[in-house]
Design a protein around this motif. Structure first.
Motif, PDB file in Angstrom:
ATOM      1  N   PRO A  40       0.820  -1.212   0.000  1.00 47.52           N
ATOM      2  CA  PRO A  40       0.000   0.000   0.000  1.00 47.52           C
ATOM      3  C   PRO A  40       0.852   1.261   0.000  1.00 47.52           C
ATOM      4  O   PRO A  40       1.768   1.398   0.818  1.00 47.52           O
ATOM      5  CB  PRO A  40      -0.804  -0.123   1.297  1.00 47.52           C
ATOM      6  CG  PRO A  40      -0.872  -1.577   1.568  1.00 47.52           C
ATOM      7  CD  PRO A  40       0.425  -2.138   1.088  1.00 47.52           C
ATOM      8  N   GLY A  41       0.577   2.153  -0.932  1.00 47.17           N
ATOM      9  CA  GLY A  41       1.289   3.411  -0.992  1.00 47.17           C
ATOM     10  C   GLY A  41       2.682   3.334  -1.578  1.00 47.17           C
ATOM     11  O   GLY A  41       3.412   4.327  -1.579  1.00 47.17           O
ATOM     12  N   LYS A  42       3.059   2.166  -2.061  1.00 50.75           N
ATOM     13  CA  LYS A  42       4.400   2.001  -2.617  1.00 50.75           C
ATOM     14  C   LYS A  42       4.327   1.563  -4.070  1.00 50.75           C
ATOM     15  O   LYS A  42       3.303   1.075  -4.541  1.00 50.75           O
ATOM     16  CB  LYS A  42       5.196   0.981  -1.805  1.00 50.75           C
ATOM     17  CG  LYS A  42       5.470   1.420  -0.378  1.00 50.75           C
ATOM     18  CD  LYS A  42       6.409   0.462   0.314  1.00 50.75           C
ATOM     19  CE  LYS A  42       6.761   0.943   1.710  1.00 50.75           C
ATOM     20  NZ  LYS A  42       7.716   0.021   2.392  1.00 50.75           N
ATOM     21  N   GLU A  43       5.434   1.728  -4.757  1.00 47.86           N
ATOM     22  CA  GLU A  43       5.501   1.296  -6.140  1.00 47.86           C
ATOM     23  C   GLU A  43       5.695  -0.222  -6.211  1.00 47.86           C
ATOM     24  O   GLU A  43       6.198  -0.847  -5.282  1.00 47.86           O
ATOM     25  CB  GLU A  43       6.657   1.998  -6.852  1.00 47.86           C
ATOM     26  CG  GLU A  43       6.450   3.492  -7.014  1.00 47.86           C
ATOM     27  CD  GLU A  43       7.520   4.131  -7.876  1.00 47.86           C
ATOM     28  OE1 GLU A  43       7.388   5.335  -8.165  1.00 47.86           O
ATOM     29  OE2 GLU A  43       8.490   3.439  -8.242  1.00 47.86           O
ATOM     30  N   ARG A  44       5.295  -0.767  -7.321  1.00 47.43           N
ATOM     31  CA  ARG A  44       5.504  -2.191  -7.537  1.00 47.43           C
ATOM     32  C   ARG A  44       6.993  -2.481  -7.630  1.00 47.43           C
ATOM     33  O   ARG A  44       7.731  -1.727  -8.251  1.00 47.43           O
ATOM     34  CB  ARG A  44       4.803  -2.609  -8.826  1.00 47.43           C
ATOM     35  CG  ARG A  44       4.840  -4.087  -9.128  1.00 47.43           C
ATOM     36  CD  ARG A  44       4.023  -4.390 -10.354  1.00 47.43           C
ATOM     37  NE  ARG A  44       4.561  -3.712 -11.517  1.00 47.43           N
ATOM     38  CZ  ARG A  44       3.898  -3.580 -12.668  1.00 47.43           C
ATOM     39  NH1 ARG A  44       2.683  -4.062 -12.766  1.00 47.43           N
ATOM     40  NH2 ARG A  44       4.457  -2.958 -13.673  1.00 47.43           N
ATOM     41  N   GLU A  45       7.419  -3.567  -7.018  1.00 48.69           N
ATOM     42  CA  GLU A  45       8.829  -3.928  -7.068  1.00 48.69           C
ATOM     43  C   GLU A  45       8.991  -5.383  -7.489  1.00 48.69           C
ATOM     44  O   GLU A  45       8.160  -6.242  -7.198  1.00 48.69           O
ATOM     45  CB  GLU A  45       9.511  -3.706  -5.709  1.00 48.69           C
ATOM     46  CG  GLU A  45       9.076  -4.633  -4.609  1.00 48.69           C
ATOM     47  CD  GLU A  45      10.003  -4.604  -3.404  1.00 48.69           C
ATOM     48  OE1 GLU A  45      11.196  -4.238  -3.530  1.00 48.69           O
ATOM     49  OE2 GLU A  45       9.517  -4.974  -2.311  1.00 48.69           O
ATOM     50  N   LEU A  46      10.087  -5.618  -8.174  1.00 52.25           N
ATOM     51  CA  LEU A  46      10.447  -6.967  -8.578  1.00 52.25           C
ATOM     52  C   LEU A  46      11.008  -7.707  -7.363  1.00 52.25           C
ATOM     53  O   LEU A  46      11.967  -7.255  -6.762  1.00 52.25           O
ATOM     54  CB  LEU A  46      11.472  -6.921  -9.706  1.00 52.25           C
ATOM     55  CG  LEU A  46      12.058  -8.253 -10.170  1.00 52.25           C
ATOM     56  CD1 LEU A  46      10.974  -9.176 -10.684  1.00 52.25           C
ATOM     57  CD2 LEU A  46      13.112  -8.001 -11.241  1.00 52.25           C
ATOM     58  N   VAL A  47      10.416  -8.835  -7.035  1.00 51.56           N
ATOM     59  CA  VAL A  47      10.840  -9.609  -5.879  1.00 51.56           C
ATOM     60  C   VAL A  47      11.814 -10.706  -6.284  1.00 51.56           C
ATOM     61  O   VAL A  47      12.868 -10.870  -5.676  1.00 51.56           O
ATOM     62  CB  VAL A  47       9.622 -10.245  -5.175  1.00 51.56           C
ATOM     63  CG1 VAL A  47      10.065 -11.133  -4.020  1.00 51.56           C
ATOM     64  CG2 VAL A  47       8.675  -9.166  -4.683  1.00 51.56           C
ATOM     65  N   ALA A  48      11.454 -11.464  -7.305  1.00 45.47           N
ATOM     66  CA  ALA A  48      12.285 -12.583  -7.747  1.00 45.47           C
ATOM     67  C   ALA A  48      11.953 -12.896  -9.188  1.00 45.47           C
ATOM     68  O   ALA A  48      10.814 -12.696  -9.629  1.00 45.47           O
ATOM     69  CB  ALA A  48      12.056 -13.810  -6.873  1.00 45.47           C
ATOM     70  N   THR A  90       4.260  -7.692   3.597  1.00 46.07           N
ATOM     71  CA  THR A  90       2.838  -7.537   3.295  1.00 46.07           C
ATOM     72  C   THR A  90       2.653  -6.751   2.010  1.00 46.07           C
ATOM     73  O   THR A  90       3.185  -5.639   1.859  1.00 46.07           O
ATOM     74  CB  THR A  90       2.129  -6.817   4.455  1.00 46.07           C
ATOM     75  OG1 THR A  90       2.164  -7.653   5.611  1.00 46.07           O
ATOM     76  CG2 THR A  90       0.683  -6.507   4.092  1.00 46.07           C
ATOM     77  N   ALA A  91       1.930  -7.343   1.066  1.00 45.74           N
ATOM     78  CA  ALA A  91       1.731  -6.726  -0.245  1.00 45.74           C
ATOM     79  C   ALA A  91       0.813  -7.606  -1.079  1.00 45.74           C
ATOM     80  O   ALA A  91       0.529  -8.753  -0.703  1.00 45.74           O
ATOM     81  CB  ALA A  91       3.065  -6.557  -0.962  1.00 45.74           C
ATOM     82  N   VAL A  92       0.390  -7.059  -2.184  1.00 47.88           N
ATOM     83  CA  VAL A  92      -0.231  -7.887  -3.218  1.00 47.88           C
ATOM     84  C   VAL A  92       0.893  -8.395  -4.105  1.00 47.88           C
ATOM     85  O   VAL A  92       1.706  -7.599  -4.593  1.00 47.88           O
ATOM     86  CB  VAL A  92      -1.264  -7.101  -4.036  1.00 47.88           C
ATOM     87  CG1 VAL A  92      -1.830  -7.977  -5.140  1.00 47.88           C
ATOM     88  CG2 VAL A  92      -2.380  -6.579  -3.134  1.00 47.88           C
TER      89      VAL A  92
END
Length: 124
Positions: A40-48, A90-92
């Protein structure tokens, strides 16, 4: 390519979850695959992310040693095993498939197909 993610849920800090993404389409097994997340409130990030042959993987620093990405090209699935979860995880979470011919594991621009997202909530 169509992607269907599953496996999200609520877990306590220190717990584990396994996300799975099922891909459909004739070329699904020949594409880069990745997991992204957006809090929430953050940009999408590459996790893996993982190469077609699975011999090269990438993890963002914050999940190294805790998350493991894997793929099964016969079943056309890509999984993300998440251990030692933290509230900041915690994220989508979204699975993604690369555009045809893309080879840059770490570039968001490589990914052209997206699943619907699955919510991971880690309580403290």
């Amino acid at each position: 390519v169509q992607l269907q993610a599953s496996g999200g849920g609520l877990v306590q800090a220190g717990g584990s979850l396994r996300l799975s993404c099922a891909a459909s389409g004739r070329t699904a097994s020949s594409r880069l695959m990745a997991w992204f997340r957006q809090a929430p409130g953050k940009e999408r990030e590459l996790v893996a992310s993982i190469s077609v042959s699975a011999n090269t993987v990438y993890y963002t620093d914050s999940v190294k040693g805790r998350f493991t990405i894997s793929r099964d090209n016969v079943k056309k699935t890509v999984d993300l095993q998440m251990n030692s979860l933290k509230p900041e995880d915690t994220a989508v979470y979204y699975c993604a498939a690369g555009a045809a011919g893309s080879s840059q594991l770490t570039s968001s621009d490589s990914y052209a197909y997206w699943g619907q997202g699955t919510l991971v909530t880690v309580s403290s």
